[in-house]
Design a protein around this motif. Structure first.
Motif, mmCIF file in Angstrom:
data_model
loop_
_atom_site.group_PDB
_atom_site.id
_atom_site.type_symbol
_atom_site.label_atom_id
_atom_site.label_comp_id
_atom_site.label_asym_id
_atom_site.label_seq_id
_atom_site.Cartn_x
_atom_site.Cartn_y
_atom_site.Cartn_z
ATOM 1 N N TYR A 166 108.683 -75.292 -118.069
ATOM 2 C CA TYR A 166 108.063 -75.372 -119.084
ATOM 3 C C TYR A 166 107.659 -76.755 -119.383
ATOM 4 O O TYR A 166 106.524 -77.221 -120.060
ATOM 5 N N LEU A 167 108.409 -77.645 -119.098
ATOM 6 C CA LEU A 167 108.280 -78.976 -119.030
ATOM 7 C C LEU A 167 107.110 -79.511 -118.382
ATOM 8 O O LEU A 167 106.323 -80.304 -118.602
ATOM 9 N N GLN A 168 106.994 -78.962 -116.871
ATOM 10 C CA GLN A 168 105.869 -79.155 -116.132
ATOM 11 C C GLN A 168 104.611 -78.532 -116.829
ATOM 12 O O GLN A 168 103.566 -79.203 -116.757
ATOM 13 N N LYS A 169 104.653 -77.398 -117.406
ATOM 14 C CA LYS A 169 103.482 -77.221 -118.224
ATOM 15 C C LYS A 169 103.145 -77.820 -119.412
ATOM 16 O O LYS A 169 101.984 -78.310 -119.552
ATOM 17 N N ALA A 170 103.950 -78.462 -120.023
ATOM 18 C CA ALA A 170 103.814 -79.202 -121.342
ATOM 19 C C ALA A 170 103.064 -80.474 -120.560
ATOM 20 O O ALA A 170 102.083 -81.113 -121.264
ATOM 21 N N ARG A 171 103.504 -81.053 -119.384
ATOM 22 C CA ARG A 171 102.825 -82.326 -119.019
ATOM 23 C C ARG A 171 101.419 -82.187 -118.531
ATOM 24 O O ARG A 171 100.697 -82.924 -118.803
ATOM 25 N N GLU A 172 101.185 -80.930 -117.901
ATOM 26 C CA GLU A 172 99.721 -80.793 -117.555
ATOM 27 C C GLU A 172 99.055 -80.442 -118.639
ATOM 28 O O GLU A 172 97.542 -80.892 -118.762
ATOM 29 N N ALA A 173 99.347 -79.788 -119.861
ATOM 30 C CA ALA A 173 98.541 -79.438 -121.100
ATOM 31 C C ALA A 173 98.396 -80.615 -121.844
ATOM 32 O O ALA A 173 97.531 -80.528 -122.467
ATOM 33 N N ASP A 174 99.301 -81.674 -121.742
ATOM 34 C CA ASP A 174 99.087 -82.681 -122.687
ATOM 35 C C ASP A 174 99.711 -83.956 -122.031
ATOM 36 O O ASP A 174 100.970 -84.132 -122.246
ATOM 37 N N PRO A 175 98.845 -84.579 -121.591
ATOM 38 C CA PRO A 175 99.403 -85.643 -120.776
ATOM 39 C C PRO A 175 100.093 -86.931 -121.651
ATOM 40 O O PRO A 175 100.669 -87.597 -120.925
ATOM 41 N N SER A 176 99.882 -86.755 -122.647
ATOM 42 C CA SER A 176 100.459 -87.942 -123.436
ATOM 43 C C SER A 176 102.029 -87.639 -123.637
ATOM 44 O O SER A 176 102.617 -88.407 -123.996
ATOM 45 N N LEU A 177 102.286 -86.470 -123.069
ATOM 46 C CA LEU A 177 103.910 -85.938 -123.159
ATOM 47 C C LEU A 177 104.587 -86.257 -121.691
ATOM 48 O O LEU A 177 105.671 -86.140 -121.540
ATOM 49 N N ALA A 178 103.607 -86.780 -120.784
ATOM 50 C CA ALA A 178 104.141 -87.003 -119.531
ATOM 51 C C ALA A 178 105.379 -87.763 -119.388
ATOM 52 O O ALA A 178 106.405 -87.347 -118.606
ATOM 53 N N ASP A 179 105.422 -88.954 -119.890
ATOM 54 C CA ASP A 179 106.910 -89.741 -119.681
ATOM 55 C C ASP A 179 108.027 -89.088 -120.264
ATOM 56 O O ASP A 179 109.137 -88.972 -119.848
ATOM 57 N N ASP A 180 107.895 -88.328 -121.526
ATOM 58 C CA ASP A 180 109.007 -87.561 -122.328
ATOM 59 C C ASP A 180 109.229 -86.605 -121.315
ATOM 60 O O ASP A 180 110.443 -86.167 -120.938
ATOM 61 N N CYS A 181 108.408 -85.807 -120.689
ATOM 62 C CA CYS A 181 108.611 -84.460 -119.751
ATOM 63 C C CYS A 181 109.427 -85.266 -118.741
ATOM 64 O O CYS A 181 110.199 -84.362 -118.203
ATOM 65 N N ASN A 182 108.759 -86.352 -117.871
ATOM 66 C CA ASN A 182 109.449 -86.705 -116.818
ATOM 67 C C ASN A 182 110.962 -87.059 -116.993
ATOM 68 O O ASN A 182 111.533 -86.811 -116.047
ATOM 69 N N LYS A 183 111.193 -87.752 -118.049
ATOM 70 C CA LYS A 183 112.524 -87.901 -118.331
ATOM 71 C C LYS A 183 113.460 -86.815 -118.434
ATOM 72 O O LYS A 183 114.546 -86.703 -117.710
ATOM 73 N N LEU A 184 113.095 -85.771 -119.004
ATOM 74 C CA LEU A 184 113.851 -84.653 -119.021
ATOM 75 C C LEU A 184 114.069 -83.769 -117.862
ATOM 76 O O LEU A 184 114.981 -83.227 -117.486
ATOM 77 N N ILE A 185 112.810 -83.799 -117.022
ATOM 78 C CA ILE A 185 113.067 -83.229 -116.041
ATOM 79 C C ILE A 185 113.896 -83.903 -114.729
ATOM 80 O O ILE A 185 114.657 -83.118 -114.219
ATOM 81 N N ALA A 186 113.936 -85.125 -114.760
ATOM 82 C CA ALA A 186 114.725 -85.747 -113.952
ATOM 83 C C ALA A 186 116.149 -85.677 -114.446
ATOM 84 O O ALA A 186 117.167 -85.495 -113.686
ATOM 85 N N GLN A 187 116.485 -85.548 -115.816
ATOM 86 C CA GLN A 187 118.009 -85.254 -116.187
ATOM 87 C C GLN A 187 118.249 -83.666 -115.949
ATOM 88 O O GLN A 187 119.349 -83.502 -115.634
ATOM 89 N N TYR A 188 117.320 -82.693 -116.096
ATOM 90 C CA TYR A 188 117.833 -81.298 -115.835
ATOM 91 C C TYR A 188 117.813 -81.050 -114.306
ATOM 92 O O TYR A 188 118.827 -80.153 -114.003
ATOM 93 N N ARG A 189 117.369 -81.868 -113.566
ATOM 94 C CA ARG A 189 117.224 -81.382 -111.890
ATOM 95 C C ARG A 189 118.575 -81.863 -111.603
ATOM 96 O O ARG A 189 119.129 -81.312 -110.436
ATOM 97 N N VAL A 190 119.311 -82.792 -112.093
ATOM 98 C CA VAL A 190 120.775 -83.119 -111.767
ATOM 99 C C VAL A 190 121.486 -81.728 -111.741
ATOM 100 O O VAL A 190 122.474 -81.855 -111.167
ATOM 101 N N TYR A 191 121.411 -80.778 -112.733
ATOM 102 C CA TYR A 191 121.910 -79.614 -112.881
ATOM 103 C C TYR A 191 121.775 -78.486 -111.800
ATOM 104 O O TYR A 191 122.330 -77.510 -111.953
ATOM 105 N N PHE A 192 120.710 -78.612 -111.239
ATOM 106 C CA PHE A 192 120.411 -77.652 -110.103
ATOM 107 C C PHE A 192 121.465 -77.433 -109.086
ATOM 108 O O PHE A 192 122.104 -78.241 -108.757
ATOM 109 N N PRO A 193 121.686 -76.056 -108.734
ATOM 110 C CA PRO A 193 122.929 -75.878 -107.990
ATOM 111 C C PRO A 193 122.525 -76.768 -106.465
ATOM 112 O O PRO A 193 121.356 -76.833 -105.859
ATOM 113 N N GLN A 194 123.678 -76.966 -105.827
ATOM 114 C CA GLN A 194 123.511 -77.301 -104.364
ATOM 115 C C GLN A 194 123.169 -75.968 -103.522
ATOM 116 O O GLN A 194 123.201 -74.932 -103.704
ATOM 117 N N THR A 195 122.540 -76.307 -102.440
ATOM 118 C CA THR A 195 121.904 -75.323 -101.493
ATOM 119 C C THR A 195 123.021 -74.502 -100.958
ATOM 120 O O THR A 195 122.785 -73.366 -100.813
#
Length: 442
Positions: A382-411
């Motif tokens: 959803y954050l990627q969708k938000a970034r595409e739909a409203d470029p003004s949110l890109a910085d905020d979206c990128n920060k959260l995306i980076a934060q949430y990716r840390v919690y992806f499981p290991q392979t």
């Protein structure tokens, strides 16, 4: 005795005959001088018309056959010319103005068919010729306004309020009287229908002038309004008209909406005449005063009542409700409101997606390790969708995306649960459901 009675009747008959003769002479003089002055007046020879008009005025009294309102109207014009000509002679000018007002009163009292016009004309002359004497202007125009109400000429309402404000500034009128004058005059102008030669735009301009004059006068300071209306509201809190007046007055006064009286008056208005707009306004007021529970309740009501409003307004209320809910920990409500926003107005998709992504990213799910980490996949979607739909949110979206990716499981961890990158995965948690794609940390 007979001689006495005969003598009495003889005197009475002679007196009556003399009175009739005098009356006839006055009528003749009225007709003659009325004709003389009128001829000069038609030729615009006003200097020659004046002495003959004075003679006509002397002999043409109410009840005289030649008594006509034309003589009074012409006399008013002659007096106005004399007033302008003798502006430097204060005493003579004052006497001429008194004569002008007398002519107005004679027309008003003797020709009732034309009273509306006559009273309005008097009001205009009061404003013009008593200028500088605010007390006379105000006293005179108050009579005119109270006599005519919605039939008054709009400019008189402005002059009346202007005089009231000037008297207040001179310390001769209390603020309550000025405020009541403003309220009455504003109510009158709202009911006035455009006369011949006028347009609705003309009336609207006068209304704007009245409002602007009052606001700029600073008569209605917030302190004055609170002191004036608090006891009235305390005595009659269910009076919708009073509550509406308070809200309007305070709304037009600088820095006068963040107080208890304004909140109570607005609440009373909404209670009696609920609307999405008033509910939303109460949400803003309560939120500003940190009344969180009340603010949320009113915003919920605004969302519900906005169902009949235009989609853009309804979408805006839903988006604000979603934002309010997520800040206050009501994630399921925020999620539902954000989805509703998407349905109502696609132009707000970026903000709605951002809120949905934040909801998923802060939701704790039970189950195994993958089930607990899966919400972060949805959040990033959803954050990627938000970034595409409203470029003004890109910085905020990128920060959260980076934060949430840390919690992806290991392979390797994902492999243990028999899932791999790119695989479809359905997440169901906290009353929400979404289909996403498996992603692991390499």
């Amino acid at each position: 005795m007979k001689k006495f009675i005969f003598g009495f009747f003889a005197v009475a008959i002679a007196f009556a005959s003399g009175s009739k003769a005098v009356a006839q002479e006055d009528a003749d003089s009225c007709r003659i001088y009325g004709s003389y002055y009128h001829e000069y007046f038609k030729q615009k020879n006003f200097d020659s018309a004046l002495p003959n008009w004075r003679k006509a005025y002397k002999y043409c009294v109410p009840g005289t056959p030649g008594y006509k309102q034309t003589m009074l109207i012409d006399g008013q014009q002659l007096m106005r010319r004399l007033i302008a000509k003798n502006a430097a002679n204060k005493e003579y000018k004052a006497a001429l103005i008194d004569t002008l007002m007398t002519l107005h009163d004679l027309r008003i009292n003797n020709f009732p068919k034309y009273q509306l016009t006559a009273v309005n004309n008097k009001g205009i002359d009061i404003a013009n010729f008593y200028k500088g004497d605010n007390q006379k202007v105000f006293d005179g125009l108050e009579v005119v306004v109270s006599t005519l109400n919605e039939n008054v000429k709009p400019s008189i309402l402005i002059n009346d309020l202007d005089a009231a404000i000037a008297l207040y500034q001179d310390g001769k009128l209390d603020p309550e009287k000025v405020i009541s004058t403003y309220q009455r005059n504003l109510a009158i102008i709202k009911s006035v229908q455009p006369a011949q030669g006028q347009s609705q735009e003309d009336i609207d301009k006068v209304k704007a002038d009245i409002e602007g004059l009052f606001i700029n006068s600073k008569v209605a300071s917030c302190e004055n309004l609170i002191a004036l209306f608090t006891p009235r509201f305390d005595a009659d809190p269910d009076n919708v008209e009073l509550a509406t007046t308070i809200v309007k007055m305070m709304s037009n006064t600088e820095d006068c909406v963040n107080n208890e009286l304004f909140l109570r008056a607005t609440t009373s208005m909404h209670k009696n005449e609920p609307s999405a707009q008033s509910a939303y306004f109460l949400y803003r007021l309560n939120a500003a005063q940190d009344n969180i529970a009340a603010a949320e309740s009113y915003l919920e009501e605004a969302v519900r009542l906005s169902a009949d409003a235009d989609p853009a307004t309804a979408a805006d209320y839903n988006l604000q409700y979603a934002s309010f809910c997520i800040k206050n920990g009501h994630k399921a409500k925020a999620y539902e409101a954000a989805l509703k926003t998407l349905d109502l107005d696609k132009s707000l998709a970026g903000k709605a997606y951002y809120i949905i992504g934040t909801v998923w990213g802060t939701t704790t799910c039970g189950g195994d390790e993958i089930s607990r980490r899966a919400p972060y996949w949805v959040a990033v979607d959803y954050l990627q969708k938000a970034r595409e739909a409203d470029p003004s949110l890109a910085d905020d979206c990128n920060k959260l995306i980076a934060q949430y990716r840390v919690y992806f499981p290991q392979t390797a961890e994902a492999f243990m649960y028999d899932i791999t990158d790119g695989q479809s995965y359905t997440v169901s948690c906290g009353g929400m459901r979404a289909t996403t794609t498996v992603r692991t940390q390499k």
